[in-house]
Design a protein around this motif. Structure first.
Motif, PDB file in Angstrom:
ATOM      1  N   GLY A 183      20.715 -39.766  32.690  1.00 16.46           N
ATOM      2  CA  GLY A 183      20.712 -39.121  31.391  1.00 16.46           C
ATOM      3  C   GLY A 183      20.253 -40.071  30.301  1.00 16.46           C
ATOM      4  O   GLY A 183      19.671 -41.123  30.574  1.00 16.46           O
ATOM      5  N   ALA A 184      20.510 -39.695  29.052  1.00 19.32           N
ATOM      6  CA  ALA A 184      20.052 -40.485  27.910  1.00 19.32           C
ATOM      7  C   ALA A 184      20.808 -41.809  27.846  1.00 19.32           C
ATOM      8  O   ALA A 184      22.026 -41.815  27.734  1.00 19.32           O
ATOM      9  CB  ALA A 184      20.250 -39.696  26.622  1.00 19.32           C
ATOM     10  N   ALA A 203      16.809 -42.283  30.946  1.00 22.26           N
ATOM     11  CA  ALA A 203      16.021 -41.135  30.487  1.00 22.26           C
ATOM     12  C   ALA A 203      16.061 -41.039  28.965  1.00 22.26           C
ATOM     13  O   ALA A 203      16.902 -41.657  28.310  1.00 22.26           O
ATOM     14  CB  ALA A 203      16.572 -39.838  31.095  1.00 22.26           C
ATOM     15  N   ASP A 204      15.143 -40.263  28.437  1.00 25.58           N
ATOM     16  CA  ASP A 204      15.101 -39.961  27.001  1.00 25.58           C
ATOM     17  C   ASP A 204      14.952 -41.194  26.126  1.00 25.58           C
ATOM     18  O   ASP A 204      15.525 -41.264  25.031  1.00 25.58           O
ATOM     19  CB  ASP A 204      16.373 -39.201  26.571  1.00 25.58           C
ATOM     20  CG  ASP A 204      16.459 -37.816  27.177  1.00 25.58           C
ATOM     21  OD1 ASP A 204      15.448 -37.354  27.737  1.00 25.58           O
ATOM     22  OD2 ASP A 204      17.528 -37.193  27.099  1.00 25.58           O
ATOM     23  N   HIS A 230      15.476 -36.590  32.098  1.00 21.34           N
ATOM     24  CA  HIS A 230      16.932 -36.483  31.959  1.00 21.34           C
ATOM     25  C   HIS A 230      17.500 -35.584  33.062  1.00 21.34           C
ATOM     26  O   HIS A 230      18.444 -35.953  33.758  1.00 21.34           O
ATOM     27  CB  HIS A 230      17.243 -35.900  30.572  1.00 21.34           C
ATOM     28  CG  HIS A 230      18.680 -35.919  30.183  1.00 21.34           C
ATOM     29  ND1 HIS A 230      19.109 -36.427  28.993  1.00 21.34           N
ATOM     30  CD2 HIS A 230      19.796 -35.477  30.819  1.00 21.34           C
ATOM     31  CE1 HIS A 230      20.430 -36.314  28.908  1.00 21.34           C
ATOM     32  NE2 HIS A 230      20.860 -35.727  30.016  1.00 21.34           N
TER      33      HIS A 230
END
Length: 270
Positions: A183-184, A203-204, A230
């Motif tokens: 994820g972020a 991610a992100d 993500h």
């Protein structure tokens, strides 16, 4: 007989809400706690497609990673996306559960799953909140590899998405200590464990945090950056979550959605 309340209790045992971030909103969002459960569908996102899939396969619970009502909502009218999703679930007799940051930090959580699939050895949390528990993971590849080889291996592990795998760093750069955050994860760019790693996978990654990290690495050292989808980085965890739920809820069928809920459809390479 297993009920929605039993499913929610199993989720709480596996991923206690006490471990979630203060801003998070996991747990039971909708559904009758006394309703019977025979099938649970797991997905990253509660969107129209995964809700339709849950209803179509006869699931009485849709368990997602991302809480539907994470941000402030003042209406659930069916003229809104979230209202339409909730209405479809309620009419279809399907409860909605979420396990988010409380599922990220556990020993078998999202980042731990990614670290395991990469074969990282002696992986520990980037930010530890209790022994073996915390945000992200950092560990070592069994043997040094090039950054390009690591990125290609990662691309083979993740489900395909339009944006693929983006890398900041030389293709032939040697890497062995790898930090990961499903994820972020740009909030962890300044953590000592990330700064000491050879590469950081998350991610992100936004422009300014990524640019600052790259420029800082030129002056004071720091990791190469690998930015992935993500959705893809967290979808990997669903199989682990499903296995754990099956052990907690014998007799309940637990199914993982293969639907891609990454928001991007295609990319034009320049």
């Amino acid at each position: 007989m297993t009920t929605v309340a039993d499913a929610a209790a199993a989720v709480e045992r596996l991923w206690p809400i006490s471990g979630s971030e203060a801003w998070d909103a996991p747990g039971l969002l909708s559904g009758d706690p006394s309703a019977t459960v025979t099938r649970i569908l797991l997905a990253v996102d509660a969107v129209a497609d995964t809700v339709d899939e849950a209803i179509d396969v006869g699931a009485e619970v849709l368990l997602v990673h991302h809480p539907l009502l994470l941000r402030g909502v003042t209406t659930v009218a069916e003229s809104t996306a979230k209202g339409a999703v909730l209405a479809r679930l309620i009419r279809g007799g399907c409860a909605l559960l979420a396990a988010h940051t409380n599922a990220d930090i556990v020993e078998t959580g999202t980042s731990a799953r990614l670290a395991s699939l990469l074969g990282l050895q002696d992986a520990v949390p980037i930010v530890e909140t209790a022994p073996g528990v915390g945000l992200g993971r950092v560990g070592a590849l069994p043997e040094p590899a090039t950054l390009g080889a690591l990125a290609r291996r990662l691309a083979g592990i993740l489900p395909p998405t339009a944006t693929g795998v983006r890398v900041a760093g030389a293709f032939d750069r040697a890497v062995q200590t790898i930090a990961v955050c499903g994820g972020a994860g740009d909030s962890l760019l300044g953590e000592p464990a990330v700064l000491a790693a050879d590469a950081y996978i998350t991610a992100d990654l936004r422009h300014h945090p990524a640019s600052e990290a790259v420029e800082s690495a030129r002056v004071a050292g720091g990791p190469a950056l690998i930015d992935v989808s993500h959705w893809a980085s967290e979808w990997l965890w669903l199989e682990t979550a499903a296995a754990e739920l099956r052990a907690e809820l014998p007799g309940v069928e637990v199914v993982v959605s293969d639907l891609r809920t990454d928001p991007w459809d295609f990319v034009v390479v320049q």
